[in-house]
Design an enzyme around this catalytic site. Structure first.
Site, PDB file in Angstrom:
ATOM      1  N   TYR B 175      32.651 -38.848  -5.266  1.00 34.66           N
ATOM      2  CA  TYR B 175      32.994 -39.735  -4.149  1.00 34.66           C
ATOM      3  C   TYR B 175      31.769 -39.873  -3.272  1.00 34.66           C
ATOM      4  CZ  TYR B 175      33.146 -35.787  -0.932  1.00 34.66           C
ATOM      5  OH  TYR B 175      32.804 -34.712  -0.163  1.00 34.66           O
ATOM      6  N   CYS B 176      31.764 -40.909  -2.414  1.00 36.89           N
ATOM      7  CA  CYS B 176      30.706 -40.973  -1.410  1.00 36.89           C
ATOM      8  C   CYS B 176      31.298 -41.456  -0.096  1.00 36.89           C
ATOM      9  CB  CYS B 176      29.484 -41.744  -1.864  1.00 36.89           C
ATOM     10  SG  CYS B 176      29.740 -43.394  -2.509  1.00 36.89           S
ATOM     11  N   ARG B 177      30.775 -42.572   0.448  1.00 32.67           N
ATOM     12  CA  ARG B 177      31.233 -42.956   1.791  1.00 32.67           C
ATOM     13  C   ARG B 177      32.571 -43.665   1.726  1.00 32.67           C
ATOM     14  NH1 ARG B 177      25.632 -45.077   1.948  1.00 32.67           N
ATOM     15  NH2 ARG B 177      24.657 -43.057   2.007  1.00 32.67           N
TER      16      ARG B 177
END
Lengths: 217, 217
Positions: B175-177
DNA sequence: TCGATATTCAATTAATCGGTTGAATATTAG
DNA sequence: CTAATATTCAACCGATTAATTGAATATCGA
């Protein structure tokens, strides 16, 4: 990496929608419910053609939708909740980071607020004790989309009528959208003039909800 | 009502900051940590002077602060959390409401995402069972400002090195932002190429945190 | 002090924006 | 069908913005 730039340009359209004070005024009006172009022009003091143009920009950014009814066209926010939340976040960021905005708020709002605002924590306590009347002064559309648990909705235009039947021995706490929503300031001022003990909640509905405090429905 | 218009004009400055794709690109880079003008120019493909100009606009909007170190000047977001959250909200609104943005995402991101993303609910289950490695591919600055409970931080540039010591028998979730942050898509693609079972979390850190799911620290 | 480097400033041009005005379009009432 | 109303469209002007270029400023190393 053309895709990323294209996508960011699309995102920028939302930014553009929020990049003019006049448009923000229109957004605020629309946050209070569906409005015709004519009414929006009148309320904002812009010409009809100019209003229409600004509305086109909001429409291109996907912020508003239209509905025709006879010879007039009604505009409404396409996702009122998301837009109001975004607007609120912008306001908080501006007042936190832009010196001029901070100064404007200090000079014009804080001075209207002689007694300090009630903190969310204090309000929770007051509600438990039952000695506070909690007043939501936002328009009914926003109220019914979600409000503080136990609040009574009295839109600003109806405040005077509402006060007539109200005993003056209970303290009233008002709130509206964000921390810089003028509605609650106005309400407090008018109630204090009428002899009520009235104060303002620090922050507004979005802040309260974000803190996980009780909301309805 | 001059005050209200003045205040709204101040708010509009924040909108203006977000009203250009180039500036959004700079904001995204700055969200990954402090950067010099030169580096920002290089990463964004803008000229140095032009980059400097855009940075001035961000500075006037109060979004960034500067620090001098020797002959170079480093820019950073003045309130990274607030800015990233705002940017994220803008992205979600754009993809929800702007047809062109939706189409761009469908054509360029969904196609990179052959297996459907893992929902937050599913991920909670997987974590409980312990059969998933949770990878946060954001830069360390963002990771240490808050991340999903149990996640390991492997910034994208270090992904290849990290994979070398990793057995291929565990499923990885990245995942990221936000939901349209490209980092996680890239990571998944690269890991699948390298023979791993990799999928992407639906949404990103802000959505996870907003849902009240467990975060650290 | 001098030359090299990083950044900002100033001047310029093309493009975009905000606003006004008047015509065009669509709908309703008669 | 015609007249009246609400909104949008098109043309236009002045102000602002984005980008380029070259000069000015500040810092560092020699």
């Amino acid at each position: 990496m053309g895709f990323k730039q294209d996508l960011f340009s699309q995102f920028a359209r939302i930014g553009k929608a929020f990049a003019s004070g006049r448009r923000l005024e229109l957004i605020e009006l629309l946050a209070q419910g569906e409005r015709s172009v004519e009414l929006l022009a009148e309320s904002s003091g812009l010409s009809v053609a100019n209003t229409s143009q600004h509305l086109q920009i909001l429409k291109q950014a996907g912020l508003v939708k239209t509905r025709r009814e006879g010879q007039r066209i009604f505009y409404r926010l396409s996702d009122a909740d998301a837009v109001v939340q975004l607007f609120d976040a912008i306001q908080v960021l501006a007042v936190d980071q832009v010196a001029e905005a901070q100064q404007l708020v200090n000079e014009n709002l804080q001075s209207k607020d002689p007694l300090e605002a009630v903190s969310a924590m204090d309000l929770v306590e007051r509600i438990r004790n039952g000695d506070t009347l909690l007043l939501d002064v936002r328009p009914p559309e926003e109220f019914s989309a979600g409000h503080l648990a136990g609040a009574v909705n009295v839109p600003l235009p109806e405040l005077n009528a509402f006060l007539e039947d109200l005993p003056t021995d209970r303290e009233v706490v008002t709130y509206c959208r964000g921390p810089y929503c003028v509605l609650a300031y106005d309400a407090v001022a008018r109630m204090r003039d009428a002899g009520y003990q009235a104060r303002r909640l620090e922050g507004g509905y979005p802040e309260w909800a974000a803190a996980g405090l009780p909301v309805e429905p």
